[in-house]
Design an enzyme around this catalytic site. Structure first.
Site, mmCIF file in Angstrom:
data_model
loop_
_atom_site.group_PDB
_atom_site.id
_atom_site.type_symbol
_atom_site.label_atom_id
_atom_site.label_comp_id
_atom_site.label_asym_id
_atom_site.label_seq_id
_atom_site.Cartn_x
_atom_site.Cartn_y
_atom_site.Cartn_z
ATOM 1 N N THR A 1 -1.160 8.974 1.871
ATOM 2 C CA THR A 1 -1.206 7.764 2.358
ATOM 3 C C THR A 1 -2.383 6.837 2.946
ATOM 4 O O THR A 1 -2.360 7.793 3.740
ATOM 5 C CB THR A 1 0.342 7.272 2.641
ATOM 6 O OG1 THR A 1 0.441 7.450 3.810
ATOM 7 C CG2 THR A 1 1.916 7.618 1.869
ATOM 8 N N SER B 1 0.932 -0.753 -0.214
ATOM 9 C CA SER B 1 -0.038 -0.256 0.117
ATOM 10 C C SER B 1 0.495 1.140 0.125
ATOM 11 O O SER B 1 2.285 1.147 0.262
ATOM 12 C CB SER B 1 -1.028 0.269 0.858
ATOM 13 O OG SER B 1 -0.346 -0.002 2.592
ATOM 14 N N SER C 1 11.570 11.020 6.769
ATOM 15 C CA SER C 1 10.705 11.539 6.634
ATOM 16 C C SER C 1 11.103 12.878 6.765
ATOM 17 O O SER C 1 12.112 13.109 7.354
ATOM 18 C CB SER C 1 8.898 11.255 7.884
ATOM 19 O OG SER C 1 8.667 12.244 7.626
ATOM 20 N N ASP D 1 8.070 -9.405 8.182
ATOM 21 C CA ASP D 1 8.110 -8.772 9.112
ATOM 22 C C ASP D 1 9.781 -7.931 9.425
ATOM 23 O O ASP D 1 10.785 -8.951 9.438
ATOM 24 C CB ASP D 1 7.906 -9.666 10.385
ATOM 25 C CG ASP D 1 8.088 -8.925 12.104
ATOM 26 O OD1 ASP D 1 8.676 -7.435 11.790
ATOM 27 O OD2 ASP D 1 7.339 -9.087 12.584
ATOM 28 N N LEU E 1 3.063 4.357 -0.543
ATOM 29 C CA LEU E 1 4.314 4.927 -0.874
ATOM 30 C C LEU E 1 5.130 3.769 -1.810
ATOM 31 O O LEU E 1 5.490 3.267 -2.493
ATOM 32 C CB LEU E 1 5.565 5.423 -0.146
ATOM 33 C CG LEU E 1 5.455 6.651 0.711
ATOM 34 C CD1 LEU E 1 6.301 7.600 1.169
ATOM 35 C CD2 LEU E 1 4.682 8.007 -0.153
ATOM 36 N N PHE F 1 1.808 13.354 2.324
ATOM 37 C CA PHE F 1 1.436 12.638 1.136
ATOM 38 C C PHE F 1 0.533 12.045 1.300
ATOM 39 O O PHE F 1 0.099 11.433 2.716
ATOM 40 C CB PHE F 1 2.161 11.349 1.169
ATOM 41 C CG PHE F 1 3.818 11.633 -0.536
ATOM 42 C CD1 PHE F 1 3.644 11.977 -1.264
ATOM 43 C CD2 PHE F 1 4.605 13.295 0.670
ATOM 44 C CE1 PHE F 1 4.419 12.286 -2.071
ATOM 45 C CE2 PHE F 1 5.584 13.341 -0.683
ATOM 46 C CZ PHE F 1 5.217 13.021 -1.811
ATOM 47 N N TYR G 1 8.989 9.265 16.234
ATOM 48 C CA TYR G 1 9.175 8.695 14.627
ATOM 49 C C TYR G 1 9.613 9.327 14.066
ATOM 50 O O TYR G 1 10.902 8.583 13.388
ATOM 51 C CB TYR G 1 7.717 9.355 14.030
ATOM 52 C CG TYR G 1 7.303 9.481 12.318
ATOM 53 C CD1 TYR G 1 6.759 8.154 12.175
ATOM 54 C CD2 TYR G 1 6.872 10.147 12.281
ATOM 55 C CE1 TYR G 1 7.186 7.927 10.833
ATOM 56 C CE2 TYR G 1 7.232 10.552 11.257
ATOM 57 C CZ TYR G 1 7.235 9.214 9.956
ATOM 58 O OH TYR G 1 6.194 9.212 8.673
#
Length: 253
Positions: A194, A15, A146, A57, A17, A192, A159
């Site tokens: 997503t 899914s 990011s 994974d 990007l 984006f 993050y």
């Protein structure tokens, strides 16, 4: 590097990007292995592009080894590796319920940073066994950072730290692999469209769009895929992190 007939692996390829990148690579004739923990989305993407879906994974060394071995058996050693698997679980360092649970911080870092490194180390080891192409290249690794790596907001410590690590991997890894002709580049997307973003409440999405400059909208995953294809094509892109954000800079919170 011309991707036609070359093997490629894309993590998080089911899914967002990753899926857009899998489509772009397949459109140029690459043999694409779609790696994802969600086999339903991985199979859907693979069926659309004529690739293969593999359960993976990224935090589990054995899982990644098995996935890369399965991709190798089907398509040969991958010269192109794109890492898109990731999560964006928010959490303040100290919130209303007290300090952030350490396992929550660790999980984000485990998936985004350690997972990226896990795949990169194994994919690069495979690339090192290949003969160089005419221009001396053996392979290319594209990792997804990011803009949070540079503009991390309140509630994004885990993050931002994980994506900052991904950005920092680019240069030392590129330097290490340079003698073998393997490039490493990171892309740092802004806002984006997503599933991760589109699953947010409408008011948050509207706020993100309002803060964009030009283009005044969310990025299209296909635009991320175009950047990946440009990196694959251009041998001078190496050891750096490219912001793909329409000039947006995130406010503190």
């Amino acid at each position: 590097m011309n991707p036609t007939s070359l093997a490629a692996i894309v993590t998080g390829g089911g899914s967002g990007l990753g899926a857009a990148t899998a489509h772009a690579l397949a459109a140029k004739g690459a043999k694409v292995a779609v790696l994802d923990v969600n086999m339903d989305t991985a199979k859907a993407t693979a069926e659309q592009i004529g690739g293969i879906a593999i359960s993976c994974d990224v935090t589990d060394p054995a899982s990644v080894e098995a996935a890369i071995a399965q991709a190798r058996a089907a398509h040969g050693v991958a010269r192109i590796c794109v890492n898109c698997a990731g999560v964006a679980t928010p959490g303040k360092v100290v919130g209303r319920k007290g300090p952030l649970a350490l396992e929550n911080f660790a999980r984000v870092v485990q998936i985004n940073l350690i997972g990226t490194f896990n795949v990169m180390r194994l994919a690069a080891a495979d690339m090192l066994t290949l003969d160089p192409l005419e221009n001396g290249e053996r392979g290319v690794v594209v990792n997804t950072a990011s803009i949070a790596a540079f503009d991390g907001q309140i509630g994004q410590c885990a993050y931002a730290a994980s994506k900052g690590g991904v950005a920092s991997l680019s240069l030392p890894a590129a330097r290490e692999f340079a003698p073998a002709g393997i490039r490493v580049v990171a892309v740092a997307p802004g806002y984006f469209g997503t599933p991760m973003v589109l699953g947010m409440p409408t008011e948050i999405i509207e706020g993100l769009v309002a803060s964009t400059l030009f283009p005044h909208r969310l990025g299209d995953p296909a635009e991320y895929a175009k950047m990946v294809m440009a990196i694959v094509d251009n041998a001078m892109l190496n050891g750096t992190t490219i912001r793909l954000d329409g000039a947006v800079r995130m406010p503190p919170g």
